[in-house]
Design a protein around this motif. Structure first.
Motif, short mmCIF file in Angstrom:
data_model
loop_
_atom_site.label_atom_id
_atom_site.label_comp_id
_atom_site.label_asym_id
_atom_site.label_seq_id
_atom_site.Cartn_x
_atom_site.Cartn_y
_atom_site.Cartn_z
N GLN A 168 0.83 -1.21 0.00
CA GLN A 168 0.00 0.00 0.00
C GLN A 168 0.86 1.26 0.00
O GLN A 168 0.58 2.21 -0.72
CB GLN A 168 -0.94 0.01 1.20
N ALA A 169 1.92 1.25 0.81
CA ALA A 169 2.82 2.40 0.86
C ALA A 169 3.50 2.61 -0.49
O ALA A 169 3.65 3.75 -0.95
CB ALA A 169 3.86 2.22 1.96
N ALA B 113 2.34 1.69 -3.43
CA ALA B 113 1.32 2.17 -4.38
C ALA B 113 1.03 3.65 -4.16
O ALA B 113 0.91 4.41 -5.13
CB ALA B 113 0.04 1.35 -4.23
N LYS B 114 0.96 4.05 -2.92
CA LYS B 114 0.66 5.45 -2.60
C LYS B 114 1.80 6.37 -3.03
O LYS B 114 1.57 7.43 -3.61
CB LYS B 114 0.41 5.59 -1.10
N SER B 115 3.03 5.96 -2.76
CA SER B 115 4.19 6.80 -3.08
C SER B 115 4.65 6.64 -4.53
O SER B 115 5.44 7.43 -5.02
CB SER B 115 5.35 6.50 -2.15
N ARG B 116 4.18 5.57 -5.17
CA ARG B 116 4.62 5.23 -6.54
C ARG B 116 6.13 5.08 -6.62
O ARG B 116 6.75 5.38 -7.64
CB ARG B 116 4.12 6.26 -7.55
#
Length: 90
Positions: free
Chosen positions: A70-71, A73-76
């Motif tokens: 998730q981290a 994906a959020k930060s790309r």
């Protein structure tokens, strides 16, 4: 006979998985999954051990890995993730 079954298998819809089901029947396992396991174990016991160890490690760290995914994906961006590895005797 083999040639006929080969052509028949190719003529049927791929979703029927006939060649794979036939192979499972020949191997003597009740499911495609169990047939695949048996083939992988026979083909490379070391690779099978690596697969099962990786699956166990992923299972043991599922919450941590989910949070890291998730981290990321959020930060790309790739993120560092700390997982716990059990000793082989555990």
């Amino acid at each position: 006979m083999v040639l006929l079954s080969r052509h028949l298998g190719r003529a049927l819809p791929a979703s029927w998985h006939l060649p794979k089901r036939l192979a499972a029947h020949i191997i003597g396992e009740p499911t495609l999954w169990e047939s695949g396991i048996r083939l992988m174990r026979a083909g490379s016991p070391q690779a099978w051990e690596a697969i099962t160890a990786a699956a166990q490690m992923r299972h043991d760290n599922r919450n941590t890995i989910a949070a890291c995914e998730q981290a990321a994906a959020k930060s790309r961006q790739p993120v560092r993730c700390i997982v716990r590895i059990a000793s082989p005797s555990s």
